[in-house]
Write a protein that holds these residues in place. Structure first.
Motif, PDB file in Angstrom:
ATOM      1  N   GLU A 191      -0.164   6.344  10.791  1.00 19.57           N
ATOM      2  CA  GLU A 191       0.095   7.126   9.657  1.00 19.57           C
ATOM      3  C   GLU A 191       0.019   6.487   8.283  1.00 19.57           C
ATOM      4  O   GLU A 191      -0.445   7.087   7.422  1.00 19.57           O
ATOM      5  N   ASP A 192       0.646   5.349   8.141  1.00 23.27           N
ATOM      6  CA  ASP A 192       0.846   4.653   6.960  1.00 23.27           C
ATOM      7  C   ASP A 192      -0.677   4.238   6.721  1.00 23.27           C
ATOM      8  O   ASP A 192      -1.267   4.223   5.552  1.00 23.27           O
TER       9      ASP A 192
ATOM     10  N   ARG B 238      -2.338   7.278   5.328  1.00 20.42           N
ATOM     11  CA  ARG B 238      -2.078   7.496   3.903  1.00 20.42           C
ATOM     12  C   ARG B 238      -2.631   6.580   3.106  1.00 20.42           C
ATOM     13  O   ARG B 238      -2.977   7.085   1.851  1.00 20.42           O
ATOM     14  N   ARG B 239      -2.491   5.177   3.304  1.00 19.59           N
ATOM     15  CA  ARG B 239      -3.118   4.198   2.250  1.00 19.59           C
ATOM     16  C   ARG B 239      -4.532   4.593   2.089  1.00 19.59           C
ATOM     17  O   ARG B 239      -5.214   4.278   0.726  1.00 19.59           O
TER      18      ARG B 239
END
Length: 191
Positions: A112-113, A116-117
């Motif tokens: 998920e990170d 997002r990034r």
């Protein structure tokens, strides 16, 4: 006579469109959690659904960032010592950012990170930039990812459900790509 013919054509078109829409499953309330290679809905709430012609026009105008979410086959953990592993090449829409494995129904925190990034890099942090999300035809990965991107607060999300299959059928160019590196990867070609 012309009016009757126009009415008949409109009725036939409406029947064809409604029949093909009936072949599509309804949108689920949440994310698709399994059987990712199956017919997808005709809609995605709060997102624009693109045809190949529309996606091509947006691409030619350089009016959006294109995000490919096609999964990437992992390197098998049980390979004998010294075995050479070569990733399967991914052909995607030129200029796309490939963020593999981000379309599953449930994502690990690190994935998920990563998504997002990747979105921040692709859009320069602009949550109103047009983001076109795709994978392959009849693949829920792009539907899930587009839904998730909307949940992150991006307000201009388009879903291209025919993905690279539709792009290729239209005779448009695909290019070999490498995934965006994840945290800790030295280059995008390592896994």
């Amino acid at each position: 006579m012309k009016e009757a013919l126009a009415g008949l054509i409109l009725a036939a078109f409406t029947f064809i469109v409604s029949t093909s829409a009936q072949d599509r499953p309804p949108e689920p309330d949440g994310y698709r959690m399994e059987d990712y290679r199956a017919p997808v809905p005709a809609t995605l709430a709060d997102a624009r659904v693109l045809t190949t012609a529309e996606a091509g026009a947006i691409w030619r105008a350089k009016a959006a960032v294109f995000i490919d979410v096609m999964p990437r086959a992992p390197k098998p953990h049980n390979l004998p010592e010294g075995t050479v592993w070569r990733d399967q090449p991914r052909l995607n829409i030129p200029g796309s950012m490939w963020l593999p494995d981000t379309g599953y129904g449930k994502l690990a925190a690190a994935t998920e990170d990563y998504l997002r990034r990747g979105l921040v890099r692709a859009t320069a942090g602009n949550t109103i930039a047009l983001v076109v999300v795709y994978c392959q035809a009849d693949c829920w990965m792009s539907w899930n990812a587009a839904k998730r991107i909307l949940a992150y607060g991006y307000s201009n999300v388009a879903w291209y459900p025919d993905g690279t299959d539709g792009w290729e059928r239209a005779g448009l160019d695909l290019t070999e790509s490498q995934p965006e590196p994840r945290t800790g990867e030295e280059t995008s070609s390592r896994r």
